[in-house]
Every structure is written in C-alpha cells, then in structure tokens.
Scaffold this motif. Structure first.
Motif, PDB file in Angstrom:
ATOM      1  N   ASP A  81      -0.187  -2.342   7.589  1.00  0.00           N
ATOM      2  CA  ASP A  81       1.023  -1.993   7.263  1.00  0.00           C
ATOM      3  C   ASP A  81       1.848  -1.144   8.295  1.00  0.00           C
ATOM      4  N   HIS A  82       2.663  -1.476   8.820  1.00  0.00           N
ATOM      5  CA  HIS A  82       3.306  -0.633  10.057  1.00  0.00           C
ATOM      6  C   HIS A  82       2.429  -0.580  11.266  1.00  0.00           C
ATOM      7  N   GLU A 141       7.739   6.891   7.740  1.00  0.00           N
ATOM      8  CA  GLU A 141       6.537   5.985   7.479  1.00  0.00           C
ATOM      9  C   GLU A 141       5.503   6.598   8.156  1.00  0.00           C
ATOM     10  N   HIS A 179      11.202   5.471   3.041  1.00  0.00           N
ATOM     11  CA  HIS A 179       9.944   5.764   2.642  1.00  0.00           C
ATOM     12  C   HIS A 179       9.746   7.235   2.123  1.00  0.00           C
ATOM     13  N   HIS A 207      10.387  -2.526   1.937  1.00  0.00           N
ATOM     14  CA  HIS A 207       9.666  -1.111   2.091  1.00  0.00           C
ATOM     15  C   HIS A 207      10.213   0.030   1.397  1.00  0.00           C
ATOM     16  N   ASN A 229       6.609  -3.151  -1.152  1.00  0.00           N
ATOM     17  CA  ASN A 229       5.568  -2.287  -0.678  1.00  0.00           C
ATOM     18  C   ASN A 229       5.878  -1.131  -1.864  1.00  0.00           C
TER      19      ASN A 229
HETATM   20 ZN   LIG Z   1       7.175   0.672   5.044  1.00  0.00          ZN
END
Ligand SMILES: [Zn+2]
Length: 283
Positions: A81-82, A141, A179, A207, A229
């Motif tokens: 992720d990311h 995030e 986030h 997200h 997510n």
């Molecule tokens: Zn994210």
C-alpha cells in the motif's frame, strides 16, 4: 491460496462488487482478517504501508500472509500500500508480494506518470499488477505529508491520459475521502467518480474509507469502485478489544489473551465490511 489482485479486481468489476483491502500490522491482524475472509467466503487483500514494512520488514509480512494463504482455498493477495518509490516496489515484488501500489500523487502530474510507468513496466514483465494514484486522498497516510487543503479531486481527463501512458492496472482516485480519523461526516463526490468511470476502464480504488458511512461506500461501488481500503478501523478495533481485556484483567501478562479479544473485534469489523462491499460468498 496466494494470488495477484489482477483477476480478483477484474472479477469484482464484472460482478459489481468490491474487494476489501485491509491493512495488517502484525500476526494478529493477519489471522483475524483471514478468519473473516473464511467466515464470509470472501476474496481478500492484505496490505502493508511502508511504515508497517519499516516496523518489521517485507519478509516478515510475506511469511505471515503466505502462511495464511496456504491454509485456505480463499484467494488472498498481498499488496504494498502506498509504495513510496521504485526501489520499495521492486523489493516488495522480489520478496513475494503479489501486488503493489506506486504512489506518485505527491509529485506533479508529469512526474507522477514517469514514476508510475517506471514501476509498471518491470512489474508487468513479472506478472504483478500495479495500483497508481492520481489526485489526492486527504489526510495523512502513514508518515507521508499531509495533503492539506490542495484540490483533492482526480481530473477525469487527466485520468484517461495517465492510465494510457503508464499502463497501471488499477487507479486510486481522489473523490473526497481522507486517511485517518474524520472530524465530520465524510462525503464522496459520486458525480466525479461516475465521470472517471465513464472514461477509464480499469478498476478504481477507494482509499481512506475507515469512517465513511456504508451507504456512501455502497453507492461508490455502484459507480465503479472495485477495491476499498480499510486501515484505521482495524487499528481501532484491535486496540479496543485488547485494552478492554487489560482493563478487566490488569494483572494479565500473557499477550495472547488480550490479543484474542483484539482479533475478535477486527474480525467483526472486517466481516461486516465484506457484506457491505458485496464480496461475501464470492470466493
Ligand atoms: Zn491510502
């Protein structure tokens, strides 16, 4: 079984549901997410951010998720992720991750395309799907920069050019989510999402979904989201179960006991999301 996210997301797209991608932080998260996937008979994506990877290492997470995947017939994917750069993405693929994200959303459009393309080319040669991000998901995030007050929305026309040029296989879009923990009620811009969907054919990713009301997520799936997510809600669930046990049993020094309560809380959250995403009984 351990699989890539490619067919998983294409199946979701065809079937008009979404697969949940749940951030795992330790062994207990992996076991709890797997338990929910088996209970609901749902395909599942387990993912780790670079911050989590720095905590334990790609190899530890690969080892845990591979063990989980080998215990079941349910399709399990392990996703970065990311991903914060070319090197991290390549390390993840070489370690055994079956899916990666390259997040170039913090750099200008042209640079984001170059960075994304640089990952997509070798990843494609190795059969690994790549998620990219265009536009900004608000909030913070991991240990990345705060998106602050910049225009967070993905431009649908830029998305067309971006996907064509980079060859990414799924796209995280900025449609109003953030986030972390929301202060007010979040609002997904469904019209922007619909416009992106009408122009871009690859699976779209949402997200920052922890705390977003289920009905908004449900509508977003109708409007083209195929991967959703969740990170913050799992952290909160584990901590809640763990701490409740310790408050009642302050003399306990066996971490397995409070961890069991934390896992039960994660499993509840994950199972309920699988129902709302429509992925239950799709494995
Ligand atoms: Zn994210």
């Amino acid at each position: 079984m351990l699989v890539t996210t490619k067919d998983m997301l294409l199946d979701a797209q065809k079937g008009h549901y979404a697969v949940g991608a749940f951030n795992v932080e330790n062994l207990e998260f992996v076991m709890a997410v797997l338990a929910a996937a088996e209970e609901r008979h749902s395909p599942v994506i387990m993912q780790t951010t670079p911050g989590t990877v720095k905590y334990a290492g790609l190899d530890y997470f690969y080892g845990m998720v591979k063990a989980a995947a080998e215990r079941t017939d349910i399709p399990v994917a392990l996703h970065l992720d990311h991903g914060d750069g070319f090197d991290r993405c390549m390390q993840a693929i070489h370690t055994g991750y079956t899916s990666v994200m390259i997040d170039g959303s913090h750099v200008p459009f042209e640079q984001n395309m170059e960075l994304t393309e640089s990952v997509c080319k070798p990843a494609a040669a190795m059969g690994i799907p790549v998620e990219a991000e265009l536009g900004k998901v608000g909030g913070k995030e991991d240990d990345g920069p705060d998106a602050g007050k910049e225009n967070p929305f993905t431009d649908p026309d830029e998305a067309v050019e971006f996907v064509e040029r980079t060859g990414c296989t799924s796209l995280a879009v900025g449609v109003g989510t953030a986030h972390g923990v929301y202060k007010g009620t979040p609002h997904i811009e469904q019209e922007i999402l619909k416009e992106i969907r009408s122009k871009v054919s690859i699976p779209l990713v949402l997200h920052g979904t922890s705390g977003v009301p289920d009905d908004q997520v449900f509508t977003a799936i109708e409007n083209g989201i195929c991967k959703v997510n969740y990170a913050t809600e799992l952290r909160q669930a584990f901590t809640k179960g763990y701490m409740a046990y310790m408050a009642e049993n302050p003399d306990c020094f066996d971490p397995k006991k409070p961890s069991k309560e934390g896992m039960a809380e994660i499993q509840k959250v994950v199972s309920s999301h699988m129902d709302n995403l429509g992925s239950s009984h799709k494995a």
